[in-house]
Design an enzyme around this catalytic site. Structure first.
Site, PDB file in Angstrom:
ATOM      1  CB  ILE A  92       3.272  -1.672  -7.478  1.00  0.00           C
ATOM      2  CG1 ILE A  92       2.621  -2.841  -8.345  1.00  0.00           C
ATOM      3  CG2 ILE A  92       2.557  -0.303  -7.656  1.00  0.00           C
ATOM      4  CD1 ILE A  92       1.219  -3.177  -7.826  1.00  0.00           C
ATOM      5  NE  ARG A  93       4.431   5.020  -6.108  1.00  0.00           N
ATOM      6  CZ  ARG A  93       5.206   6.451  -5.951  1.00  0.00           C
ATOM      7  NH1 ARG A  93       5.985   6.582  -7.105  1.00  0.00           N
ATOM      8  NH2 ARG A  93       5.335   7.054  -4.858  1.00  0.00           N
ATOM      9  CB  CYS A 127       5.206  -3.668  -1.473  1.00  0.00           C
ATOM     10  SG  CYS A 127       5.859  -2.285  -2.571  1.00  0.00           S
ATOM     11  N   GLY A 130       0.784  -1.118   0.004  1.00  0.00           N
ATOM     12  CA  GLY A 130      -0.050  -0.066  -0.096  1.00  0.00           C
ATOM     13  C   GLY A 130       1.031   1.163  -0.084  1.00  0.00           C
ATOM     14  CD  GLU A 131       2.717   5.994   0.118  1.00  0.00           C
ATOM     15  OE1 GLU A 131       3.029   5.492  -1.022  1.00  0.00           O
ATOM     16  OE2 GLU A 131       3.696   6.098   0.955  1.00  0.00           O
ATOM     17  CB  SER A 132       5.284   2.645   4.094  1.00  0.00           C
ATOM     18  OG  SER A 132       6.284   3.787   3.059  1.00  0.00           O
ATOM     19  CD  GLU A 178       0.346  -8.186  -1.354  1.00  0.00           C
ATOM     20  OE1 GLU A 178       1.230  -8.783  -1.404  1.00  0.00           O
ATOM     21  OE2 GLU A 178       0.384  -6.939  -1.046  1.00  0.00           O
ATOM     22  CG  HIS A 229       2.441  -5.888  -4.319  1.00  0.00           C
ATOM     23  ND1 HIS A 229       1.982  -5.487  -3.066  1.00  0.00           N
ATOM     24  CD2 HIS A 229       3.298  -4.816  -4.716  1.00  0.00           C
ATOM     25  CE1 HIS A 229       2.138  -4.222  -3.130  1.00  0.00           C
ATOM     26  NE2 HIS A 229       2.873  -3.721  -4.180  1.00  0.00           N
ATOM     27  NE  ARG A 266       7.938   5.667   0.953  1.00  0.00           N
ATOM     28  CZ  ARG A 266       7.414   6.967   0.513  1.00  0.00           C
ATOM     29  NH1 ARG A 266       7.970   8.318   1.134  1.00  0.00           N
ATOM     30  NH2 ARG A 266       6.223   7.278  -0.075  1.00  0.00           N
TER      31      ARG A 266
HETATM   32  N1  GLN Z   1       6.113   3.110  -2.411  1.00  0.00           N
HETATM   33  C1  GLN Z   1       5.257   2.742  -1.503  1.00  0.00           C
HETATM   34  C2  GLN Z   1       5.539   3.067  -0.078  1.00  0.00           C
HETATM   35  O1  GLN Z   1       6.445   3.942   0.216  1.00  0.00           O
HETATM   36  C3  GLN Z   1       5.166   1.228  -1.437  1.00  0.00           C
HETATM   37  C4  GLN Z   1       4.252   0.627  -2.621  1.00  0.00           C
HETATM   38  C5  GLN Z   1       3.666  -0.540  -2.501  1.00  0.00           C
HETATM   39  O2  GLN Z   1       3.369  -0.922  -1.416  1.00  0.00           O
HETATM   40  N2  GLN Z   1       3.106  -0.917  -3.699  1.00  0.00           N
HETATM   41  O3  GLN Z   1       5.114   2.685   0.764  1.00  0.00           O
END
Ligand code: GLN
Length: 199
Positions: free
Chosen positions: A139-140, A81, A49-51, A177, A175, A110
């Site tokens: 993904i990123r 991730c 997700g987004e940390s 999942e 990921h 990151r």
């Molecule tokens: N770039 C996201 C972060 O900094 C991580 C991306 C992801 O979980 N797909 O949290």
């Protein structure tokens, strides 16, 4: 039903996907948003997700200290991730106020794969899981820039660890999942079961 109970940290991110993967594995999985729910689990998935958002929500939901306490007591985590970023000891290019729980002795950068390569897929060799490659969805994703010698590197991509194990933890820059390949979830469940039996 017996067997360990797995929580999925349900503040943000790929919560449903992790719950579904554990269900496919025949495990009991439940969403965790409250400290009391965290107390009731034997293992925890911290999703992608987004940390930075998850960091903030850990504070809003009063979960940061309870989670640190459970990690100190050895709660095993499957961290994918953004989850890997949260669990790590040092975060580069993070927000100044973002949480590094410190339970995994690695340093991550990151979004370290850079713009050209923000999202990609790669077949990963993970010998521990057998000869079939694992489709890594990135993904990123964070780049693991350093890992303590006691960290078990399960897979490398472009010379960097992308899947690691340490104590009860399994963490990935990608990921699992998001695929129907549940082998890493199963590996995590085996580690949780081993710890529950040993306790
Ligand atoms: N770039 C996201 C972060 O900094 C991580 C991306 C992801 O979980 N797909 O949290």
């Amino acid at each position: 039903m017996t067997g360990p109970v797995i929580g999925v940290l349900a503040l943000q991110g790929d919560v449903r996907e992790h719950l579904a993967a554990f269900e496919r594995c025949g495990a009991r999985a439940t969403a965790v948003r409250l400290a009391a729910e965290l107390d009731a689990v034997d293992g925890l998935a911290i999703p992608g997700g987004e940390s930075t958002t998850m960091s903030r929500l850990l504070g809003v939901f009063g979960l940061q200290e309870p989670l640190r306490r459970r990690l100190d007591q050895g709660l095993p985590c499957l961290a994918t991730c953004a989850g890997m970023i949260l669990l790590s000891r040092e975060v580069r290019d993070g927000r100044a106020d973002q949480v590094a729980l410190g339970a995994l002795p690695i340093t991550v950068r990151r979004n370290g794969y850079g713009r050209q390569n923000e999202s990609f897929e790669a077949d990963l060799a993970i010998p521990r899981l057998g000869p079939e490659p694992f489709r890594g969805v990135f993904i990123r994703a964070p780049v693991v820039e350093a890992a303590a010698p006691e960290v078990d590197v399960l897979a490398l991509h472009d010379g960097h660890p992308v899947a690691v194990a340490y104590g009860g933890h399994v963490a990935t820059a990608f990921h699992p999942e998001m695929t129907r390949d549940d082998r890493l979830h199963r590996l995590f469940l085996e580690r949780v079961a081993g710890r529950v039996r040993a306790a």
